[in-house]
Motif scaffolding. Structure first.
Motif, PDB file in Angstrom:
ATOM      1  N   HIS A  83      42.105  37.984  29.808  1.00 56.52           N
ATOM      2  CA  HIS A  83      41.012  38.929  29.582  1.00 56.52           C
ATOM      3  C   HIS A  83      40.475  38.852  28.158  1.00 56.52           C
ATOM      4  O   HIS A  83      39.276  39.073  27.930  1.00 56.52           O
ATOM      5  CB  HIS A  83      41.474  40.351  29.915  1.00 56.52           C
ATOM      6  N   LYS A  84      41.312  38.528  27.221  1.00 53.14           N
ATOM      7  CA  LYS A  84      40.820  38.335  25.855  1.00 53.14           C
ATOM      8  C   LYS A  84      39.883  37.134  25.787  1.00 53.14           C
ATOM      9  O   LYS A  84      38.834  37.176  25.144  1.00 53.14           O
ATOM     10  CB  LYS A  84      42.000  38.145  24.898  1.00 53.14           C
ATOM     11  N   GLU A  85      40.291  36.048  26.450  1.00 55.66           N
ATOM     12  CA  GLU A  85      39.443  34.855  26.477  1.00 55.66           C
ATOM     13  C   GLU A  85      38.155  35.127  27.246  1.00 55.66           C
ATOM     14  O   GLU A  85      37.069  34.689  26.846  1.00 55.66           O
ATOM     15  CB  GLU A  85      40.197  33.686  27.109  1.00 55.66           C
ATOM     16  N   ALA A  86      38.270  35.855  28.368  1.00 53.27           N
ATOM     17  CA  ALA A  86      37.085  36.181  29.162  1.00 53.27           C
ATOM     18  C   ALA A  86      36.108  37.024  28.354  1.00 53.27           C
ATOM     19  O   ALA A  86      34.889  36.821  28.423  1.00 53.27           O
ATOM     20  CB  ALA A  86      37.491  36.926  30.427  1.00 53.27           C
ATOM     21  N   HIS A  87      36.641  37.954  27.573  1.00 55.22           N
ATOM     22  CA  HIS A  87      35.784  38.792  26.729  1.00 55.22           C
ATOM     23  C   HIS A  87      34.991  37.929  25.755  1.00 55.22           C
ATOM     24  O   HIS A  87      33.775  38.138  25.563  1.00 55.22           O
ATOM     25  CB  HIS A  87      36.643  39.801  25.957  1.00 55.22           C
ATOM     26  N   GLN A  88      35.655  36.939  25.169  1.00 56.27           N
ATOM     27  CA  GLN A  88      34.973  36.074  24.207  1.00 56.27           C
ATOM     28  C   GLN A  88      33.899  35.235  24.896  1.00 56.27           C
ATOM     29  O   GLN A  88      32.780  35.084  24.379  1.00 56.27           O
ATOM     30  CB  GLN A  88      35.985  35.158  23.520  1.00 56.27           C
ATOM     31  N   LEU A  89      34.220  34.684  26.070  1.00 59.93           N
ATOM     32  CA  LEU A  89      33.240  33.886  26.808  1.00 59.93           C
ATOM     33  C   LEU A  89      32.039  34.735  27.214  1.00 59.93           C
ATOM     34  O   LEU A  89      30.882  34.301  27.091  1.00 59.93           O
ATOM     35  CB  LEU A  89      33.884  33.285  28.056  1.00 59.93           C
ATOM     36  N   LEU A  90      32.297  35.932  27.710  1.00 60.80           N
ATOM     37  CA  LEU A  90      31.206  36.823  28.117  1.00 60.80           C
ATOM     38  C   LEU A  90      30.329  37.202  26.923  1.00 60.80           C
ATOM     39  O   LEU A  90      29.099  37.251  27.029  1.00 60.80           O
ATOM     40  CB  LEU A  90      31.779  38.077  28.782  1.00 60.80           C
TER      41      LEU A  90
ATOM     42  N   GLY B  51      38.759  41.049  45.826  1.00 61.94           N
ATOM     43  CA  GLY B  51      39.771  40.603  46.762  1.00 61.94           C
ATOM     44  C   GLY B  51      39.728  39.174  47.231  1.00 61.94           C
ATOM     45  O   GLY B  51      40.619  38.734  47.953  1.00 61.94           O
ATOM     46  N   ALA B  52      38.735  38.402  46.833  1.00 59.90           N
ATOM     47  CA  ALA B  52      38.671  37.011  47.293  1.00 59.90           C
ATOM     48  C   ALA B  52      39.734  36.154  46.619  1.00 59.90           C
ATOM     49  O   ALA B  52      40.285  35.235  47.231  1.00 59.90           O
ATOM     50  CB  ALA B  52      37.287  36.428  47.034  1.00 59.90           C
ATOM     51  N   ASN B  53      40.022  36.434  45.348  1.00 58.16           N
ATOM     52  CA  ASN B  53      40.971  35.627  44.576  1.00 58.16           C
ATOM     53  C   ASN B  53      41.980  36.538  43.892  1.00 58.16           C
ATOM     54  O   ASN B  53      41.608  37.368  43.064  1.00 58.16           O
ATOM     55  CB  ASN B  53      40.232  34.805  43.512  1.00 58.16           C
ATOM     56  N   ALA B  54      43.251  36.372  44.215  1.00 57.33           N
ATOM     57  CA  ALA B  54      44.275  37.223  43.602  1.00 57.33           C
ATOM     58  C   ALA B  54      44.433  36.932  42.118  1.00 57.33           C
ATOM     59  O   ALA B  54      44.769  37.827  41.338  1.00 57.33           O
ATOM     60  CB  ALA B  54      45.608  37.038  44.326  1.00 57.33           C
ATOM     61  N   GLU B  55      44.201  35.699  41.716  1.00 58.63           N
ATOM     62  CA  GLU B  55      44.313  35.316  40.318  1.00 58.63           C
ATOM     63  C   GLU B  55      43.038  34.613  39.879  1.00 58.63           C
ATOM     64  O   GLU B  55      42.417  33.894  40.660  1.00 58.63           O
ATOM     65  CB  GLU B  55      45.518  34.392  40.104  1.00 58.63           C
ATOM     66  N   ASN B  56      42.679  34.829  38.634  1.00 59.47           N
ATOM     67  CA  ASN B  56      41.481  34.192  38.095  1.00 59.47           C
ATOM     68  C   ASN B  56      41.727  33.674  36.687  1.00 59.47           C
ATOM     69  O   ASN B  56      42.543  34.230  35.948  1.00 59.47           O
ATOM     70  CB  ASN B  56      40.314  35.188  38.043  1.00 59.47           C
ATOM     71  N   LYS B  57      40.984  32.639  36.331  1.00 62.84           N
ATOM     72  CA  LYS B  57      40.952  32.165  34.960  1.00 62.84           C
ATOM     73  C   LYS B  57      39.815  32.885  34.231  1.00 62.84           C
ATOM     74  O   LYS B  57      38.932  33.470  34.855  1.00 62.84           O
ATOM     75  CB  LYS B  57      40.726  30.651  34.928  1.00 62.84           C
ATOM     76  N   ALA B  58      39.837  32.772  32.920  1.00 65.31           N
ATOM     77  CA  ALA B  58      38.810  33.441  32.122  1.00 65.31           C
ATOM     78  C   ALA B  58      37.411  32.952  32.481  1.00 65.31           C
ATOM     79  O   ALA B  58      36.458  33.733  32.551  1.00 65.31           O
ATOM     80  CB  ALA B  58      39.082  33.224  30.637  1.00 65.31           C
ATOM     81  N   VAL B  59      37.277  31.648  32.749  1.00 65.64           N
ATOM     82  CA  VAL B  59      35.956  31.098  33.060  1.00 65.64           C
ATOM     83  C   VAL B  59      35.431  31.648  34.378  1.00 65.64           C
ATOM     84  O   VAL B  59      34.212  31.785  34.562  1.00 65.64           O
ATOM     85  CB  VAL B  59      35.996  29.549  33.081  1.00 65.64           C
ATOM     86  N   HIS B  60      36.331  32.003  35.312  1.00 67.76           N
ATOM     87  CA  HIS B  60      35.881  32.604  36.570  1.00 67.76           C
ATOM     88  C   HIS B  60      35.237  33.961  36.299  1.00 67.76           C
ATOM     89  O   HIS B  60      34.191  34.289  36.878  1.00 67.76           O
ATOM     90  CB  HIS B  60      37.053  32.774  37.532  1.00 67.76           C
ATOM     91  N   LEU B  61      35.871  34.751  35.436  1.00 67.82           N
ATOM     92  CA  LEU B  61      35.322  36.068  35.112  1.00 67.82           C
ATOM     93  C   LEU B  61      33.968  35.924  34.407  1.00 67.82           C
ATOM     94  O   LEU B  61      33.055  36.716  34.629  1.00 67.82           O
ATOM     95  CB  LEU B  61      36.307  36.843  34.242  1.00 67.82           C
ATOM     96  N   TYR B  62      33.858  34.898  33.587  1.00 69.58           N
ATOM     97  CA  TYR B  62      32.595  34.618  32.912  1.00 69.58           C
ATOM     98  C   TYR B  62      31.509  34.274  33.935  1.00 69.58           C
ATOM     99  O   TYR B  62      30.381  34.772  33.855  1.00 69.58           O
ATOM    100  CB  TYR B  62      32.797  33.471  31.924  1.00 69.58           C
ATOM    101  N   GLN B  63      31.865  33.439  34.925  1.00 69.19           N
ATOM    102  CA  GLN B  63      30.907  33.087  35.963  1.00 69.19           C
ATOM    103  C   GLN B  63      30.500  34.310  36.778  1.00 69.19           C
ATOM    104  O   GLN B  63      29.339  34.442  37.180  1.00 69.19           O
ATOM    105  CB  GLN B  63      31.501  32.021  36.881  1.00 69.19           C
ATOM    106  N   TYR B  64      31.447  35.224  37.014  1.00 66.31           N
ATOM    107  CA  TYR B  64      31.117  36.441  37.757  1.00 66.31           C
ATOM    108  C   TYR B  64      30.062  37.255  37.010  1.00 66.31           C
ATOM    109  O   TYR B  64      29.217  37.907  37.636  1.00 66.31           O
ATOM    110  CB  TYR B  64      32.362  37.298  37.982  1.00 66.31           C
ATOM    111  N   GLY B  65      30.128  37.235  35.692  1.00 67.34           N
ATOM    112  CA  GLY B  65      29.128  37.947  34.906  1.00 67.34           C
ATOM    113  C   GLY B  65      27.734  37.392  35.138  1.00 67.34           C
ATOM    114  O   GLY B  65      26.753  38.138  35.272  1.00 67.34           O
ATOM    115  N   ILE B  66      27.641  36.063  35.219  1.00 70.17           N
ATOM    116  CA  ILE B  66      26.352  35.418  35.464  1.00 70.17           C
ATOM    117  C   ILE B  66      25.890  35.670  36.898  1.00 70.17           C
ATOM    118  O   ILE B  66      24.742  36.066  37.141  1.00 70.17           O
ATOM    119  CB  ILE B  66      26.444  33.901  35.187  1.00 70.17           C
ATOM    120  N   LEU B  67      26.782  35.458  37.870  1.00 70.02           N
ATOM    121  CA  LEU B  67      26.424  35.649  39.276  1.00 70.02           C
ATOM    122  C   LEU B  67      26.049  37.104  39.559  1.00 70.02           C
ATOM    123  O   LEU B  67      25.071  37.381  40.261  1.00 70.02           O
ATOM    124  CB  LEU B  67      27.592  35.232  40.165  1.00 70.02           C
TER     125      LEU B  67
END
Length: 346
Positions: A191-198, A143-159
């Protein structure tokens, strides 16, 4: 000695439940001092023993329904803003509130401060895992961010991996991407890009990515860390909470409103039903953490009881003892390209 700055006026049951929870936690946390911000006159009447408890006057409070950023800027003498400023100044090590979630996010990002190198701090919560190697999993963003870029989702994986490993004690935590299918090519372009980054980040050793996970499977424990955009994560969280409450309510009414046989069966099933309710009670896992800020910022739900407040304060102590913020900051400073996704980009 750790110091936790507390918004004593935030929440449906404040300040009574907040102070009772602080005193309960104080008795179990000998290495922590508690700074309570709010109406000193009201708080003094509730504190039974002031050992390691400081009361700091705040002339204003931010209500649940107020617009977050506007309230933060307008009410500079509010209990939440003053508590956040104490953390920023180094007078406290962490911030806690049961009040306005948006306002807490605002002071966390703009006063406590966003960690350099983290694009979008996320709101992370723990949920029960009914199967798998652990009894809970973490999900962000909820709920902090209504929209995210793929790199944000990648960072969430690390955090999230840092939190699961350092705070929860999970060995090599599994990271999953919340998506509308298990296949790698599912989802929209983000999400496709996020999957690749992850996946690339996993191959480089920065996390243990296990692929896409679907919302219907979340409580079965397919991953220890589930990453999502804030809109989808928040909607999924509320759907899980609502479904759990509805199921328990339906079962209760089926027994109470049934015939004698139903009521007798209900008495026999009561221990089992209590166990189910306990497993589905997400509040036992602590509060929601704003991860990616310069110090721990933690939120418990507005209707929290004293026991739930104490649980969340103990969670904060665990985060502080693990030095989660310091370890994340150290990684971010040493791996700027890795966190930005540049060095793992396909």
């Amino acid at each position: 000695m750790f110091k936790i700055a507390i918004d004593a006026m935030g929440g449906d049951n404040a300040p009574e439940a907040i102070i009772a929870g602080v005193e309960k936690a104080r008795n179990e946390m000998p290495d922590v001092e508690f700074q309570l911000y709010g109406s000193v006159e009201r708080m003094q009447k509730l504190v039974e023993k002031d050992e390691r408890i400081s009361l700091i006057q705040a002339d204003e409070m931010i209500e649940m329904g107020e617009e977050p950023v506007k309230a933060m800027r307008k009410k500079k003498q509010s209990s939440l803003v003053l508590a956040a400023q104490a953390v920023k100044a180094g007078d406290a090590d962490a911030l806690f509130s049961a009040g306005n979630t948006g306002a807490l996010l605002a002071v966390g990002i703009f006063i406590v401060g966003r960690m350099k190198g983290v694009d979008r701090p996320a709101l992370m919560t723990a949920l029960p895992a009914l199967k798998g190697p652990h009894t809970s999993f973490t999900m962000m963003d909820v709920g902090a961010n209504a929209e995210n870029k793929a790199v944000h989702l990648y960072q969430y994986g690390i955090l999230g991996s840092f939190y699961a490993k350092e705070v929860l004690g999970f060995d090599n935590p599994r990271v999953g991407l919340l998506n509308n299918g298990g296949e790698a090519d599912k989802g929209d372009p983000v999400h496709k890009e996020a999957h690749q980054l992850l996946q690339n980040g996993s191959d480089a050793g920065y996390m243990n990515f296990v692929g896409n996970v679907e919302s219907r499977d979340l409580l079965q424990g397919p991953a220890d860390v589930v990453v999502s955009d804030g809109f989808t994560g928040n909607a999924t969280l509320k759907a899980i909470e609502g479904t759990a409450k509805t199921i328990l309510s339906v079962m209760k009414h089926a027994i109470v409103d049934g015939n004698t046989r139903s009521k007798m069966g209900g008495l026999m099933l009561k221990p089992a039903l209590s166990g189910v309710a306990e497993k589905l009670d997400y509040s036992q896992y602590g509060g929601a953490v704003v991860i990616g800020t310069n110090a721990p910022v933690v939120k418990t739900h507005g209707s929290a009881t004293a026991g739930e407040v104490a649980n969340t304060l103990q969670q904060i102590e665990t985060i502080l003892k693990a030095d989660l913020t310091g370890k994340v900051a150290e990684f971010v400073a040493a791996h700027p390209d890795e966190l930005s996704g540049k060095s793992v980009d396909a």
